[in-house]
Design a protein around this motif. Sequence first.
Motif, short mmCIF file in Angstrom:
data_model
loop_
_atom_site.label_atom_id
_atom_site.label_comp_id
_atom_site.label_asym_id
_atom_site.label_seq_id
_atom_site.Cartn_x
_atom_site.Cartn_y
_atom_site.Cartn_z
N MET A 69 0.83 -1.20 0.00
CA MET A 69 0.00 0.00 0.00
C MET A 69 0.87 1.26 0.00
N VAL A 70 1.92 1.26 0.80
CA VAL A 70 2.81 2.42 0.84
C VAL A 70 3.44 2.67 -0.53
N ILE A 71 3.88 1.61 -1.19
CA ILE A 71 4.46 1.74 -2.52
C ILE A 71 3.42 2.27 -3.50
N GLU A 72 2.23 1.70 -3.45
CA GLU A 72 1.17 2.13 -4.38
C GLU A 72 0.80 3.59 -4.16
N LYS A 73 0.72 4.02 -2.92
CA LYS A 73 0.38 5.42 -2.64
C LYS A 73 1.43 6.37 -3.21
N SER A 74 2.68 5.92 -3.25
CA SER A 74 3.75 6.80 -3.73
C SER A 74 3.99 6.69 -5.23
N THR A 75 3.47 5.65 -5.87
CA THR A 75 3.79 5.46 -7.29
C THR A 75 2.59 5.52 -8.23
N LEU A 76 1.41 5.22 -7.75
CA LEU A 76 0.24 5.15 -8.64
C LEU A 76 -0.36 6.52 -8.88
N LYS A 77 -0.92 6.68 -10.04
CA LYS A 77 -1.66 7.89 -10.40
C LYS A 77 -3.08 7.75 -9.86
N PRO A 78 -3.79 8.87 -9.68
CA PRO A 78 -5.19 8.79 -9.22
C PRO A 78 -6.06 7.91 -10.13
N SER A 79 -5.73 7.83 -11.40
CA SER A 79 -6.52 6.98 -12.31
C SER A 79 -6.33 5.49 -12.00
N ASP A 80 -5.33 5.16 -11.18
CA ASP A 80 -5.07 3.78 -10.79
C ASP A 80 -5.63 3.46 -9.40
N ASN A 81 -6.60 4.24 -8.93
CA ASN A 81 -7.13 4.04 -7.58
C ASN A 81 -7.71 2.66 -7.36
N THR A 82 -8.10 1.97 -8.42
CA THR A 82 -8.64 0.62 -8.23
C THR A 82 -7.59 -0.33 -7.68
N LYS A 83 -6.35 -0.16 -8.07
CA LYS A 83 -5.28 -1.02 -7.54
C LYS A 83 -5.07 -0.76 -6.06
N LEU A 84 -5.04 0.51 -5.69
CA LEU A 84 -4.90 0.85 -4.28
C LEU A 84 -6.11 0.37 -3.49
N ALA A 85 -7.31 0.52 -4.05
CA ALA A 85 -8.53 0.04 -3.38
C ALA A 85 -8.47 -1.46 -3.14
N SER A 86 -7.91 -2.18 -4.09
CA SER A 86 -7.76 -3.62 -3.95
C SER A 86 -6.89 -3.96 -2.74
#
Length: 157
Positions: A42-59
């Motif tokens: 989650m920490v990695i995703e928060k720092s690397t994903l774009k807002p359009s990738d929120n589904t990955k973070l939500a997962s």
Amino acid sequence: RMRRRLLGRHHESVAETLKSIGRMYRDEGQYGEALVHLNEAMVIEKSTLKPSDNTKLASTVSFIGQVYELQGDSDGALHCFHEALRLVRTCENVDCATESYLLNAIGSVHQARGDVRSANMAFAEAASAPDYNQSESTPDEICFILSTASPPAAGAA
């Protein structure tokens, strides 16, 4: 460890691997280890994903919620499921089954806590989703859908 050396510590592929390891530990009942790996993802995703990738973070957040629920931490589970739902609702390309799954998860936690009013509200909202009855997806399938959903095409309305 090899992936981290090749790709760097904060790479989306490293987060996916950590998420898979966390799910494996969850399935084995090793909840502490699952949370370590899922939180790192989650920490990695928060720092690397774009807002359009929120589904990955939500997962990832949803998987963490599942672990908290399995541990009996209803506050932690509710926090995660609500956060995953908030993230999903920022995405244009997520089907109603995903939202329904998260609302059902929220309802189930409230029901386990004895909060019938809140449980009924969450279940009613889940049932009102247009394709609620058409989904046969399991929680892991929904989280997979969340993690693989592609962002809308540029310029799509």
